[in-house]
Design a protein around this motif. Structure first.
Motif, PDB file in Angstrom:
ATOM      1  N   LYS A 138      -4.126  13.788   3.508  1.00 41.78           N
ATOM      2  CA  LYS A 138      -4.488  12.971   2.351  1.00 41.78           C
ATOM      3  C   LYS A 138      -4.727  11.542   2.794  1.00 41.78           C
ATOM      4  O   LYS A 138      -4.152  11.075   3.769  1.00 41.78           O
ATOM      5  N   ASN A 139      -5.569  10.849   2.041  1.00 39.47           N
ATOM      6  CA  ASN A 139      -5.835   9.436   2.293  1.00 39.47           C
ATOM      7  C   ASN A 139      -4.862   8.579   1.489  1.00 39.47           C
ATOM      8  O   ASN A 139      -4.457   8.956   0.387  1.00 39.47           O
ATOM      9  N   PHE A 140      -4.512   7.418   2.040  1.00 41.97           N
ATOM     10  CA  PHE A 140      -3.612   6.492   1.372  1.00 41.97           C
ATOM     11  C   PHE A 140      -4.211   5.096   1.488  1.00 41.97           C
ATOM     12  O   PHE A 140      -4.474   4.619   2.586  1.00 41.97           O
ATOM     13  N   VAL A 141      -4.419   4.440   0.356  1.00 43.37           N
ATOM     14  CA  VAL A 141      -4.957   3.081   0.337  1.00 43.37           C
ATOM     15  C   VAL A 141      -3.777   2.117   0.399  1.00 43.37           C
ATOM     16  O   VAL A 141      -2.903   2.137  -0.467  1.00 43.37           O
ATOM     17  N   CYS A 142      -3.745   1.289   1.425  1.00 42.24           N
ATOM     18  CA  CYS A 142      -2.673   0.309   1.572  1.00 42.24           C
ATOM     19  C   CYS A 142      -2.756  -0.720   0.447  1.00 42.24           C
ATOM     20  O   CYS A 142      -3.817  -0.925  -0.140  1.00 42.24           O
ATOM     21  N   ASP A 143      -1.646  -1.380   0.170  1.00 44.31           N
ATOM     22  CA  ASP A 143      -1.573  -2.367  -0.896  1.00 44.31           C
ATOM     23  C   ASP A 143      -2.430  -3.583  -0.548  1.00 44.31           C
ATOM     24  O   ASP A 143      -2.293  -4.171   0.527  1.00 44.31           O
ATOM     25  N   GLU A 144      -3.300  -3.953  -1.454  1.00 42.36           N
ATOM     26  CA  GLU A 144      -4.237  -5.061  -1.213  1.00 42.36           C
ATOM     27  C   GLU A 144      -3.515  -6.393  -1.014  1.00 42.36           C
ATOM     28  O   GLU A 144      -3.866  -7.178  -0.134  1.00 42.36           O
ATOM     29  N   LYS A 145      -2.492  -6.654  -1.809  1.00 43.22           N
ATOM     30  CA  LYS A 145      -1.808  -7.945  -1.736  1.00 43.22           C
ATOM     31  C   LYS A 145      -1.059  -8.120  -0.421  1.00 43.22           C
ATOM     32  O   LYS A 145      -0.995  -9.217   0.117  1.00 43.22           O
ATOM     33  N   GLN A 146      -0.487  -7.050   0.111  1.00 42.18           N
ATOM     34  CA  GLN A 146       0.290  -7.149   1.336  1.00 42.18           C
ATOM     35  C   GLN A 146      -0.546  -6.939   2.589  1.00 42.18           C
ATOM     36  O   GLN A 146      -0.307  -7.557   3.624  1.00 42.18           O
TER      37      GLN A 146
END
Length: 154
Positions: A138-146
Motif C-alpha cells: 500500500k502507498n502512504f502519503v507522509c504528513d505535509e506539515k512535517q
C-alpha cells in the motif's frame, strides 16, 4: 368518569427499544471502525515513523524540476501541491512528468524532468512511501506539515 386512554402495547414498545439500541450500536461501531487505519509497515516499523527518515533535495529551474534522494528510504512517488494566486491544486508528480521512475526514487537516486507548473508561486513536495500491510503493498502519503518540502518558484 371514565377517560379513554390508549397506549402502545408492551410488545411493540420493547421491539422499538431494542431496534433503537441496535441502531445506536451500529452507528458507534462504524464510527470507531473509521477511526482506525490498517497499519502499513516499512523496515519493520510503522510507515508514519519512516517518513522522518526521508531526506531529499529539490530545485526548480527553467521548467525543470530536480529531486535527489539523499536519505536511506526509497520514495515511491511524490505528491505536488501547487499554490498560485490564492488557489491550490494537488497532483502526483507522475501526472506532471513522465520521467518519474516506475519503481520510485531509490537511495542516492536523482530525478529531473520538465514539469508544467503554470503560474505557480510555490510548490510543496510531499513524499509517498510504499509499505506492506495485511492485504498487500500500500502507498502512504507522509504528513505535509512535517515532511513536505516547500519550494518557491521564481
Amino acid at each position: 368518569m371514565r377517560i379513554n386512554k390508549k397506549g402502545v402495547s408492551p410488545v411493540i414498545a420493547t421491539v422499538l427499544l431494542v431496534a433503537i439500541v441496535v441502531i445506536i450500536g451500529l452507528i458507534i461501531f462504524q464510527w470507531f471502525r473509521g477511526m482506525t487505519q490498517e497499519s502499513i509497515i516499512k523496515f519493520d516499523k510503522n510507515i508514519g515513523l519512516v517518513c522522518s527518515d526521508v531526506n531529499f533535495d529539490t530545485r526548480y529551474s527553467e521548467g525543470t524540476l530536480y529531486i535527489t534522494n539523499n536519505g536511506n528510504v526509497p520514495v515511491y512517488k511524490m505528491r505536488v501541491k501547487i499554490s498560485s494566486d490564492g488557489s491550490r491544486e494537488v497532483k502526483d508528480l507522475n501526472d506532471l512528468s513522465s520521467n518519474w521512475p516506475e519503481s520510485g526514487l531509490n537511495q542516492g537516486g536523482a530525478f529531473s524532468g520538465k514539469v508544467d507548473l503554470g503560474n505557480a508561486e510555490k510548490i510543496t513536495l510531499i513524499p509517498i512511501l510504499r509499505g506492506e500491510s495485511d492485504t498487500g503493498e500500500k502507498n502512504f502519503v507522509c504528513d505535509e506539515k512535517q515532511h513536505g518540502y516547500e519550494l518557491i518558484i521564481e
